[in-house]
Design a protein around this motif. Structure first.
Motif, PDB file in Angstrom:
ATOM      1  N   LEU A 222      52.128  15.073  28.181  1.00 29.67           N
ATOM      2  CA  LEU A 222      52.630  15.305  26.826  1.00 29.67           C
ATOM      3  C   LEU A 222      52.495  14.072  25.945  1.00 29.67           C
ATOM      4  CD1 LEU A 222      55.741  17.477  27.704  1.00 29.67           C
ATOM      5  CD2 LEU A 222      53.570  18.252  26.707  1.00 29.67           C
ATOM      6  N   THR A 223      52.706  12.892  26.513  1.00 29.60           N
ATOM      7  CA  THR A 223      52.529  11.682  25.704  1.00 29.60           C
ATOM      8  C   THR A 223      51.047  11.405  25.433  1.00 29.60           C
ATOM      9  OG1 THR A 223      52.725  10.280  27.673  1.00 29.60           O
ATOM     10  CG2 THR A 223      54.710  10.597  26.345  1.00 29.60           C
ATOM     11  N   GLU A 224      50.175  11.934  26.273  1.00 31.73           N
ATOM     12  CA  GLU A 224      48.731  11.861  26.010  1.00 31.73           C
ATOM     13  C   GLU A 224      48.376  12.774  24.836  1.00 31.73           C
ATOM     14  OE1 GLU A 224      44.757  10.677  26.736  1.00 31.73           O
ATOM     15  OE2 GLU A 224      46.542   9.907  27.715  1.00 31.73           O
ATOM     16  N   LEU A 225      48.960  13.977  24.811  1.00 28.25           N
ATOM     17  CA  LEU A 225      48.668  14.956  23.764  1.00 28.25           C
ATOM     18  C   LEU A 225      49.392  14.656  22.456  1.00 28.25           C
ATOM     19  CD1 LEU A 225      48.874  18.187  25.943  1.00 28.25           C
ATOM     20  CD2 LEU A 225      46.799  17.140  25.018  1.00 28.25           C
ATOM     21  N   PHE A 226      50.624  14.144  22.568  1.00 25.30           N
ATOM     22  CA  PHE A 226      51.465  13.857  21.403  1.00 25.30           C
ATOM     23  C   PHE A 226      51.898  12.394  21.460  1.00 25.30           C
ATOM     24  CE2 PHE A 226      52.010  18.410  22.183  1.00 25.30           C
ATOM     25  CZ  PHE A 226      51.817  18.936  20.919  1.00 25.30           C
ATOM     26  N   PRO A 227      50.999  11.475  21.124  1.00 26.98           N
ATOM     27  CA  PRO A 227      51.295  10.047  21.294  1.00 26.98           C
ATOM     28  C   PRO A 227      52.341   9.513  20.309  1.00 26.98           C
ATOM     29  CG  PRO A 227      49.123  10.348  20.330  1.00 26.98           C
ATOM     30  CD  PRO A 227      49.644  11.711  20.644  1.00 26.98           C
ATOM     31  N   ALA A 228      53.084   8.557  20.784  1.00 28.37           N
ATOM     32  CA  ALA A 228      54.088   7.891  19.940  1.00 28.37           C
ATOM     33  C   ALA A 228      53.420   7.203  18.751  1.00 28.37           C
ATOM     34  CB  ALA A 228      54.877   6.872  20.765  1.00 28.37           C
ATOM     35  N   SER A 229      52.185   6.782  18.904  1.00 26.29           N
ATOM     36  CA  SER A 229      51.469   6.128  17.799  1.00 26.29           C
ATOM     37  C   SER A 229      51.258   7.072  16.616  1.00 26.29           C
ATOM     38  CB  SER A 229      50.124   5.581  18.283  1.00 26.29           C
ATOM     39  OG  SER A 229      49.294   6.639  18.732  1.00 26.29           O
TER      40      SER A 229
ATOM     41  N   HIS B 226      61.539  20.189  27.751  1.00 20.75           N
ATOM     42  CA  HIS B 226      61.000  19.009  27.091  1.00 20.75           C
ATOM     43  C   HIS B 226      60.711  19.442  25.667  1.00 20.75           C
ATOM     44  CE1 HIS B 226      60.316  17.428  31.097  1.00 20.75           C
ATOM     45  NE2 HIS B 226      60.059  16.259  30.559  1.00 20.75           N
ATOM     46  N   VAL B 227      61.158  18.675  24.714  1.00 17.67           N
ATOM     47  CA  VAL B 227      60.942  19.001  23.309  1.00 17.67           C
ATOM     48  C   VAL B 227      60.127  17.880  22.690  1.00 17.67           C
ATOM     49  CG1 VAL B 227      62.044  19.451  21.083  1.00 17.67           C
ATOM     50  CG2 VAL B 227      63.118  20.266  23.190  1.00 17.67           C
ATOM     51  N   ILE B 228      59.084  18.271  21.990  1.00 19.63           N
ATOM     52  CA  ILE B 228      58.275  17.300  21.273  1.00 19.63           C
ATOM     53  C   ILE B 228      58.701  17.389  19.813  1.00 19.63           C
ATOM     54  CG2 ILE B 228      55.956  16.651  20.525  1.00 19.63           C
ATOM     55  CD1 ILE B 228      56.509  18.457  23.777  1.00 19.63           C
ATOM     56  N   THR B 229      59.079  16.245  19.271  1.00 16.09           N
ATOM     57  CA  THR B 229      59.529  16.200  17.887  1.00 16.09           C
ATOM     58  C   THR B 229      58.654  15.226  17.102  1.00 16.09           C
ATOM     59  OG1 THR B 229      61.107  14.426  18.341  1.00 16.09           O
ATOM     60  CG2 THR B 229      61.944  16.675  18.494  1.00 16.09           C
ATOM     61  N   ARG B 230      58.688  15.403  15.809  1.00 13.29           N
ATOM     62  CA  ARG B 230      58.066  14.438  14.906  1.00 13.29           C
ATOM     63  C   ARG B 230      59.048  14.220  13.775  1.00 13.29           C
ATOM     64  NH1 ARG B 230      53.765  13.787  10.861  1.00 13.29           N
ATOM     65  NH2 ARG B 230      52.828  11.757  11.312  1.00 13.29           N
ATOM     66  N   HIS B 231      59.449  12.987  13.613  1.00 11.77           N
ATOM     67  CA  HIS B 231      60.450  12.603  12.619  1.00 11.77           C
ATOM     68  C   HIS B 231      61.738  13.405  12.815  1.00 11.77           C
ATOM     69  CE1 HIS B 231      56.994  11.173   9.791  1.00 11.77           C
ATOM     70  NE2 HIS B 231      57.001  10.582  10.945  1.00 11.77           N
TER      71      HIS B 231
END
Length: 182
Positions: free
Chosen positions: A32-39, A62-67
Motif C-alpha cells: 500500500l505504501t508502494e501504491l500510495f506513497p507518503a511523498s 487499513h484506510v488510505i487517506t489523503r489530507h
C-alpha cells in the motif's frame, strides 16, 4: 508490469508459512505504501474500533487517506479463508457494513474497498450519488440453497501479472478522483 521483488517476496513467504491474519499486515503495508506513497501526501493506517472506555485490539480495515480524508480501504483475511464459503459470506457482510462507517466523510464520487483473502481480492465500490455498493448483497432464500457470497468474487490475485495491472488501474482512478478535488 510487476511489483518490486521485495513486495512479491513478502507475499510469497506469508502465503507459504502462515494462516495468521496479522502476518499479512506487513506485506500489505509495504504494498500500500508502494501504491500510495507518503511523498504524494497519502497515509496508510490500520484502524481500530473505539469501544466505550477503551480501544479494541481487533483491527478494522487499513484506510488510505489523503489530507485526512479516506480514499480507499482494505480489509483482509488469510489465504485459507478463500476456501471456506462461510468465511466468504462473513467477509462480504463485513465489507458492506464497512461502507457505513465512511458515509458522510467520502470526498470522492466513487469509494472503493478491497476485500483480500490471502493474495486474492474482490473490488467493492460505493457510489456516493446512488448510495449503493457493488457487488450487491445476495439475499438468502428460505426455499433454495443460495450462495450469498460466491468465492468467485475474489477472482483477482495480486501476484498474477494481469491482475497487478488491474489493481494499478484502480489506484490510478482513485488518484485521478483525488486530484480532481484540488
Amino acid at each position: 508490469m510487476t511489483w518490486p521483488s521485495y513486495v512479491t517476496l513478502q507475499f510469497e513467504l506469508v502465503n507459504k508459512f502462515t494462516t495468521e491474519e496479522s502476518n499479512y499486515y506487513g506485506p500489505f503495508i509495504t504494498l500500500l505504501t508502494e501504491l500510495f506513497p507518503a511523498s504524494e501526501d497519502y497515509q496508510v493506517a490500520l484502524q481500530f474500533k473505539h469501544v466505550v472506555g477503551h480501544v479494541s485490539t481487533v483491527p478494522t480495515p487499513h484506510v488510505i487517506t489523503r489530507h485526512g480524508l479516506p480514499v480507499v480501504f482494505i480489509e483482509f483475511k488469510p489465504q485459507v479463508a478463500y476456501d471456506k464459503d462461510l468465511v466468504c459470506k462473513e467477509v462480504d457482510d463485513q465489507m458492506h457494513e464497512r461502507f457505513l462507517n465512511f458515509t458522510g466523510s467520502i470526498p470522492i464520487p466513487m469509494f472503493y474497498g478491497l476485500s483480500v483473502l490471502g493474495t486474492r481480492f474482490c473490488i467493492y465500490k460505493y457510489s456516493v450519488a446512488n448510495r449503493s455498493v457493488t457487488p450487491p448483497c445476495i439475499p438468502p432464500s428460505d426455499n433454495f440453497i443460495v450462495n450469498v457470497a460466491p468465492k468467485e468474487r475474489w477472482d483477482f490475485d495480486l501476484l498474477e501479472v494481469d491482475r497487478k495491472a488491474r489493481l494499478k488501474e484502480l489506484v490510478a482512478h482513485i488518484k485521478a478522483m483525488v486530484a480532481a478535488l484540488q
